[in-house]
Design a protein around this motif. Sequence first.
Motif, PDB file in Angstrom:
ATOM      1  N   MET A 147     -11.369   7.240  15.477  1.00 13.48           N
ATOM      2  CA  MET A 147     -10.042   6.948  14.945  1.00 13.48           C
ATOM      3  C   MET A 147      -9.984   5.530  14.373  1.00 13.48           C
ATOM      4  O   MET A 147      -9.431   5.291  13.297  1.00 13.48           O
ATOM      5  N   ASP A 148     -10.567   4.578  15.093  1.00 14.68           N
ATOM      6  CA  ASP A 148     -10.573   3.186  14.644  1.00 14.68           C
ATOM      7  C   ASP A 148     -11.320   3.045  13.320  1.00 14.68           C
ATOM      8  O   ASP A 148     -10.865   2.342  12.410  1.00 14.68           O
ATOM      9  N   LYS A 149     -12.451   3.734  13.203  1.00 10.28           N
ATOM     10  CA  LYS A 149     -13.215   3.677  11.951  1.00 10.28           C
ATOM     11  C   LYS A 149     -12.397   4.243  10.800  1.00 10.28           C
ATOM     12  O   LYS A 149     -12.317   3.648   9.727  1.00 10.28           O
ATOM     13  N   TRP A 150     -11.785   5.419  11.018  1.00  8.84           N
ATOM     14  CA  TRP A 150     -11.020   6.068   9.957  1.00  8.84           C
ATOM     15  C   TRP A 150      -9.828   5.207   9.531  1.00  8.84           C
ATOM     16  O   TRP A 150      -9.548   5.058   8.341  1.00  8.84           O
ATOM     17  N   THR A 151      -9.127   4.615  10.506  1.00  9.78           N
ATOM     18  CA  THR A 151      -7.952   3.796  10.197  1.00  9.78           C
ATOM     19  C   THR A 151      -8.323   2.606   9.310  1.00  9.78           C
ATOM     20  O   THR A 151      -7.611   2.273   8.360  1.00  9.78           O
ATOM     21  N   ARG A 152      -9.442   1.968   9.625  1.00  7.77           N
ATOM     22  CA  ARG A 152      -9.870   0.784   8.865  1.00  7.77           C
ATOM     23  C   ARG A 152     -10.518   1.151   7.531  1.00  7.77           C
ATOM     24  O   ARG A 152     -10.604   0.318   6.629  1.00  7.77           O
ATOM     25  N   ASP A 153     -10.968   2.372   7.421  1.00 11.14           N
ATOM     26  CA  ASP A 153     -11.675   2.818   6.219  1.00 11.14           C
ATOM     27  C   ASP A 153     -10.673   3.286   5.174  1.00 11.14           C
ATOM     28  O   ASP A 153     -10.616   4.469   4.802  1.00 11.14           O
ATOM     29  N   ALA A 154      -9.863   2.353   4.703  1.00  8.52           N
ATOM     30  CA  ALA A 154      -8.758   2.687   3.798  1.00  8.52           C
ATOM     31  C   ALA A 154      -9.255   2.875   2.368  1.00  8.52           C
ATOM     32  O   ALA A 154     -10.377   2.507   2.022  1.00  8.52           O
ATOM     33  N   VAL A 155      -8.393   3.438   1.532  1.00 10.75           N
ATOM     34  CA  VAL A 155      -8.707   3.668   0.124  1.00 10.75           C
ATOM     35  C   VAL A 155      -7.930   2.680  -0.749  1.00 10.75           C
ATOM     36  O   VAL A 155      -7.020   2.004  -0.289  1.00 10.75           O
ATOM     37  N   THR A 156      -8.316   2.619  -2.000  1.00 10.59           N
ATOM     38  CA  THR A 156      -7.503   1.931  -2.995  1.00 10.59           C
ATOM     39  C   THR A 156      -6.526   2.944  -3.588  1.00 10.59           C
ATOM     40  O   THR A 156      -6.601   4.136  -3.290  1.00 10.59           O
ATOM     41  N   PHE A 157      -5.605   2.469  -4.442  1.00 12.11           N
ATOM     42  CA  PHE A 157      -4.581   3.364  -4.984  1.00 12.11           C
ATOM     43  C   PHE A 157      -4.271   2.954  -6.412  1.00 12.11           C
ATOM     44  O   PHE A 157      -4.022   1.780  -6.693  1.00 12.11           O
ATOM     45  N   SER A 158      -4.297   3.919  -7.301  1.00 16.61           N
ATOM     46  CA  SER A 158      -3.961   3.653  -8.701  1.00 16.61           C
ATOM     47  C   SER A 158      -2.592   2.989  -8.815  1.00 16.61           C
ATOM     48  O   SER A 158      -1.605   3.466  -8.249  1.00 16.61           O
TER      49      SER A 158
END
Length: 351
Positions: free
Chosen positions: A242-253
């Motif tokens: 969960m911690d990895k996924w939360t920090r692994d954010a995306v950019t946004f157009s």
Amino acid sequence: MAAITRFKLPVTNLETERERWHQLYNVLHEPKPEIKSSPRQSVWRKNKSVLWFYPAQEKKHDVPIFMVYSLLNKPYILDISEETSVIGNLNKQGYDVYMFDWGSPGLEDKGITLDNYVLDYLEMAVRVALRHAKAPEISLVGYCIGGTLSAMLASITDLPIKNLVLAAVPIDYSDFILPDKWVKAMHDGTLSLDRMIDAYEVIPSEFLYTTFLALQGFNIGPNVNLVTRAHDRKYVDKWRRMDKWTRDAVTFSGAAFKQMLNDLYKDNKLVKGEMTLAGKKVDLSKIKCSLLVITSTRDELVLESQSLPVMELVSSEDKTYQLVEAGHVSICLTGQFAFAVEPWLSTRSKF
């Protein structure tokens, strides 16, 4: 002479305590866990986006499932571990599953709008899935903003969508999780992020990660739980993923982000019937397929009041509302989402 009573801590308690602190040290110092996906193959790509196909272990249902996650986070929360994978559990239950990964836009993608995402990306991906599956119909399952975009698509497309599932979906933006003063300022136009968006052009992942934490009130509960349950290897593994996924954010157009803030959050056009995509009016009353709406009791990001209005806005005769005991993310992290949708889908997945 008074007797002296000596107390001796059970060895098991000391072992548990030693294990707890050892595990806590490891969590803080070890590399992030590797996330291994369920068996899959890429069947279509467009720009940064990928359409993945996950075949059923033993196919039992005719209608394939097409899953759409949020634009704001990476979709591997739906396939986070072998035991709790939403997609993996649907495969075990006999469903072929397609999952659309929006990708993380670069600066060259700053002009991509919601119109593009719905019509040039999502609609095309569903067409590819139907062709790949050789299926006359499909079940569209949208989560969070992915559900919002799925509802938009279902209202304007001629695609043969047999079932529509919307989970933790924001539809009505007259009420959302922000301080009341911020909401009022956004609605009256005194709070605008347009200049910031114009400056960045593509919203950095760090901004979205911080926003995600802020909307949860910088919840420290999971960190406290980690300290108290660090001896529990199963819990620690779930926490690390969960911690990895939360920090692994995306950019946004930038163009899509500005459109989302103004058309949805500020002007609430979707509910008012004023939303258009590429000149097409997004009219939710055009949705007539079977509909399942799922909300969670502990959702810290999308209020139940944001999802419920869609039940009255659609024209579907077969529509079901389901409230589950979970949080916004935990329903996927634990795999509960698969078992929430399966009973409903199983009776609606024959041609």
